[in-house]
Scaffold this motif. Sequence first.
Motif, short mmCIF file in Angstrom:
data_model
loop_
_atom_site.label_atom_id
_atom_site.label_comp_id
_atom_site.label_asym_id
_atom_site.label_seq_id
_atom_site.Cartn_x
_atom_site.Cartn_y
_atom_site.Cartn_z
N ALA A 20 53.73 -36.65 12.64
CA ALA A 20 54.48 -37.74 13.28
C ALA A 20 55.92 -37.38 13.55
CB ALA A 20 54.41 -39.00 12.41
N SER A 21 56.47 -36.46 12.76
CA SER A 21 57.86 -36.06 12.97
C SER A 21 57.95 -34.54 12.99
CB SER A 21 58.75 -36.61 11.85
OG SER A 21 58.38 -36.05 10.60
N GLY A 22 59.11 -34.06 13.31
CA GLY A 22 59.30 -32.61 13.35
C GLY A 22 58.99 -32.07 14.72
N CYS A 23 58.23 -30.99 14.76
CA CYS A 23 57.92 -30.32 16.02
C CYS A 23 57.04 -31.22 16.88
CB CYS A 23 57.20 -29.01 15.72
SG CYS A 23 56.83 -28.03 17.17
N THR A 24 57.43 -31.42 18.11
CA THR A 24 56.69 -32.30 19.01
C THR A 24 55.73 -31.48 19.86
OG1 THR A 24 58.56 -33.81 19.11
CG2 THR A 24 56.87 -34.04 20.82
N ALA A 25 54.48 -31.84 19.84
CA ALA A 25 53.47 -31.10 20.59
C ALA A 25 53.51 -31.47 22.07
CB ALA A 25 52.08 -31.39 20.02
N ALA A 26 52.88 -30.62 22.87
CA ALA A 26 52.79 -30.90 24.29
C ALA A 26 51.92 -32.12 24.53
CB ALA A 26 52.21 -29.68 25.01
N SER A 27 52.05 -32.71 25.70
CA SER A 27 51.32 -33.94 25.99
C SER A 27 49.82 -33.69 26.16
CB SER A 27 51.89 -34.58 27.27
OG SER A 27 51.83 -33.67 28.35
N ASP A 28 49.45 -32.46 26.53
CA ASP A 28 48.02 -32.19 26.71
C ASP A 28 47.32 -32.06 25.36
OD1 ASP A 28 47.80 -28.64 26.88
OD2 ASP A 28 49.56 -29.81 26.32
N ASP A 29 46.03 -32.34 25.38
CA ASP A 29 45.22 -32.26 24.16
C ASP A 29 44.73 -30.83 24.01
OD1 ASP A 29 43.55 -32.58 22.06
OD2 ASP A 29 42.12 -33.90 23.06
N GLN A 30 45.49 -30.02 23.25
CA GLN A 30 45.16 -28.60 23.11
C GLN A 30 44.59 -28.32 21.73
OE1 GLN A 30 48.19 -25.42 22.53
NE2 GLN A 30 47.64 -24.81 24.61
N LYS A 31 43.46 -27.64 21.70
CA LYS A 31 42.84 -27.26 20.44
C LYS A 31 42.65 -25.74 20.42
CE LYS A 31 40.04 -31.52 20.44
NZ LYS A 31 40.90 -32.35 19.59
N VAL A 32 42.91 -25.14 19.28
CA VAL A 32 42.73 -23.69 19.13
C VAL A 32 41.90 -23.43 17.88
CG1 VAL A 32 43.87 -21.48 18.73
CG2 VAL A 32 44.86 -23.12 20.34
N LEU A 33 40.84 -22.67 18.07
CA LEU A 33 39.96 -22.31 16.97
C LEU A 33 40.41 -20.97 16.40
CD1 LEU A 33 37.22 -22.77 15.41
CD2 LEU A 33 36.18 -21.33 17.19
N VAL A 34 40.50 -20.89 15.07
CA VAL A 34 40.88 -19.65 14.38
C VAL A 34 39.80 -19.33 13.35
CG1 VAL A 34 42.59 -18.46 12.96
CG2 VAL A 34 43.34 -20.15 14.65
N ALA A 35 39.26 -18.11 13.42
CA ALA A 35 38.27 -17.67 12.44
C ALA A 35 38.71 -16.31 11.90
CB ALA A 35 36.89 -17.57 13.07
N ILE A 36 38.70 -16.18 10.57
CA ILE A 36 39.06 -14.93 9.91
C ILE A 36 37.87 -14.49 9.07
CG2 ILE A 36 40.63 -13.82 8.25
CD1 ILE A 36 42.77 -15.85 9.08
N HIS A 37 37.43 -13.27 9.32
CA HIS A 37 36.29 -12.72 8.57
C HIS A 37 36.71 -11.43 7.87
CE1 HIS A 37 32.69 -9.95 8.42
NE2 HIS A 37 32.40 -10.89 7.54
N ARG A 38 36.51 -11.40 6.57
CA ARG A 38 36.80 -10.20 5.78
C ARG A 38 35.48 -9.54 5.39
NH1 ARG A 38 39.61 -11.16 0.12
NH2 ARG A 38 37.59 -12.16 -0.22
N GLY A 39 35.39 -8.24 5.58
CA GLY A 39 34.17 -7.54 5.21
C GLY A 39 33.99 -6.28 6.04
N GLN A 40 33.24 -5.35 5.50
CA GLN A 40 33.07 -4.05 6.16
C GLN A 40 31.95 -4.05 7.18
OE1 GLN A 40 35.27 -1.55 5.73
NE2 GLN A 40 36.33 -3.07 4.46
N ALA A 41 31.18 -5.13 7.25
CA ALA A 41 30.06 -5.18 8.17
C ALA A 41 30.12 -6.45 9.01
CB ALA A 41 28.73 -5.12 7.41
N SER A 42 29.43 -6.42 10.14
CA SER A 42 29.33 -7.61 10.98
C SER A 42 28.56 -8.69 10.23
CB SER A 42 28.61 -7.24 12.29
OG SER A 42 28.45 -8.38 13.09
N GLU A 43 28.93 -9.95 10.48
CA GLU A 43 28.30 -11.04 9.73
C GLU A 43 28.29 -12.29 10.59
OE1 GLU A 43 28.60 -13.05 5.24
OE2 GLU A 43 30.09 -11.60 5.94
N ALA A 44 27.29 -13.15 10.36
CA ALA A 44 27.16 -14.41 11.10
C ALA A 44 27.45 -15.59 10.19
CB ALA A 44 25.76 -14.52 11.70
N LEU A 45 27.95 -16.67 10.79
CA LEU A 45 28.25 -17.88 10.04
C LEU A 45 28.00 -19.08 10.96
CD1 LEU A 45 29.52 -19.17 7.40
CD2 LEU A 45 31.68 -19.22 8.71
#
Length: 641
Positions: A568-593
Amino acid sequence: MFWCKCERWTSLTVISAALLAGVCVTHPTQAQISSSALKIEKVDPPNWWAAMPKPMLLVRGEGFSGAKFSLSDASLHVEKTVVSANGHWAQVWLEASPVKPETITLRARRNGQTAETKYTFAARRPVSDGFAGFSSRDVMYLIMTDRFADGDLTNDGLEAHSAADSAEARAERDKPRGWHGGDLRGVTQHLDYLQQLGVTAVWTTPVYENHEKESYHGYGATDLYRVDDHYGSLDDLKVLASALHARGMKLVLDTVPNHVGPGNPWVHDEPAPDWFHGTAESHLKAETNFHALIDPHASDRDRVGTLHGWFANVLPDMNTESPAVAQYLRQDAVWWIEQTGADALRIDTFPYVDREFWHEFHGELAKLYPRLTEVGEVFNGDPVITSSFAGGVTRAGVDTGLFTPFDFPTYFALRDVFLKGESLKKLSDVLESDSLYPHPERLVPFLGNHDTARFSQGATTDAALRLAFAYLLTTRGMPQIYSGDELAMKGGEDPDNRRDFPGGFPEATKNAFTAAGRSPEQAAMFDWVSRLTAIRHKDTALTCGGLQMLNSGENWLVFLRDSSHAPASGCTAASDDQKVLVAIHRGQASEALTVDLTSTWAAGCRVGPTELGISSSVAEITGQQLKLQMGSNDVLIAACH
């Protein structure tokens, strides 16, 4: 004190030795003090400003006992004068500052003698000239000035009078705790590098005069109103501030109200008997009992070592309960801000100073500089403790008024996860405590600083640092980067964690300030960090959006940043509805989730093009299910429409 043969002794041990040797030791009588020649040597602050809060002028000199102080402007009056017992110091409290700029004469008179000095009340800087404050839109970069870059090759060596290529300067640079020659001009000369990295706010370690042989770090002030010669001059600091502002960048000054250096002249000639907590000969050693500071049932016995102890048992602890000391320190902060147009403060050893001082300190700054922000050092991994010192929190006493503390809980969690192999869920556990803060979006997370071993020192591969940077630059708050971490610089505990920046000093064979001068390892990490900062600056959701955790586990962390859920206060976001997905995977091999998105901010999203991630890592949403397939130690960032 005065001693025979005009020698000044500075410890009880030396005095005892002198007595045993038969050396004459005498104390000045009141008559001797009164007969001293009247002289004004220095005034703190060196100047003030018109239409500012009324100042207390701390005047240093000789023969002030019995002297009367006055001002040449008849409309200005001295409210009260407090003179030290030895006549060396006078607190001259004015009733007001002048309405308009002017230069006046400050006079001291006693027994027909007169001493005087000119004193200027200048015009204030325009409100638009700095004072902007930082927010989560910024990326802050910590520079230990002495170890970053040598821009003035004439002020090196122990005494700051040697050429950079001199034997004396080289010998000093060879010392791990010596003065290496970095200065403010060196910072100014490399602002292009910082902008390429994506930095928008520069925090420099304290610029105060530090006349100590191993005080290169700046935290042992011997004069709180003077730039140390090793760093340059006040003009050099002003040039840096102006250069930053011209680029749309910000200056964060480091301030240290808790203590000064052991070489400060006050230590053996206090302006008042209660200037410090204790004396050089008799004082408490600082403790770090933050639990007692927030415990309503703790006794003063359990708090006194933290609030009154001398840090590291050598740094004199300022008595901030004294009205004169508190006034002096508030004025000192205002002076540096007004001189430079600084945008923010970093405050050292924050919990070691009483809350009442901070309440008044930040209250005055807020009136003078409404946009100015401050970040305080609360070196503790417990969010209950860290949050207790944030502005707006009164459960542990009066509101400190601090804009935000550093996010030490996230710092410790990042190291536990990526250096010790603990579950990534530990990062989401820290976020669960955000409700303890009135403004968690203001927090300043970081991987390391000048008081900790380098992150890369504990990493077995660069993957750990890459993943840690990815979280740092996508989580809530304003990220702070310690100079050199973007190059995977290594280094153990202090002073090894303060190695010279590669390319900033005469002996450097490679210049990491340039792309051509970076090793493959340095180039890879610099490119990774600069790519992350570019994405952060482009996507408003990453700087101002709310954060919702979608999945956290042993080796996975998946969350959404959403500008429509901005605080509600502090940094004001842009008027558009922006969503960003972040995924972090740790491991030596490919993996599904597979992640269930039912009743989450991501429900109904369609994953857009991947902004970051290797080609084999993909994310798609089918119905209410997010399906991730990610490669070894990878990060995926994508818009979610």
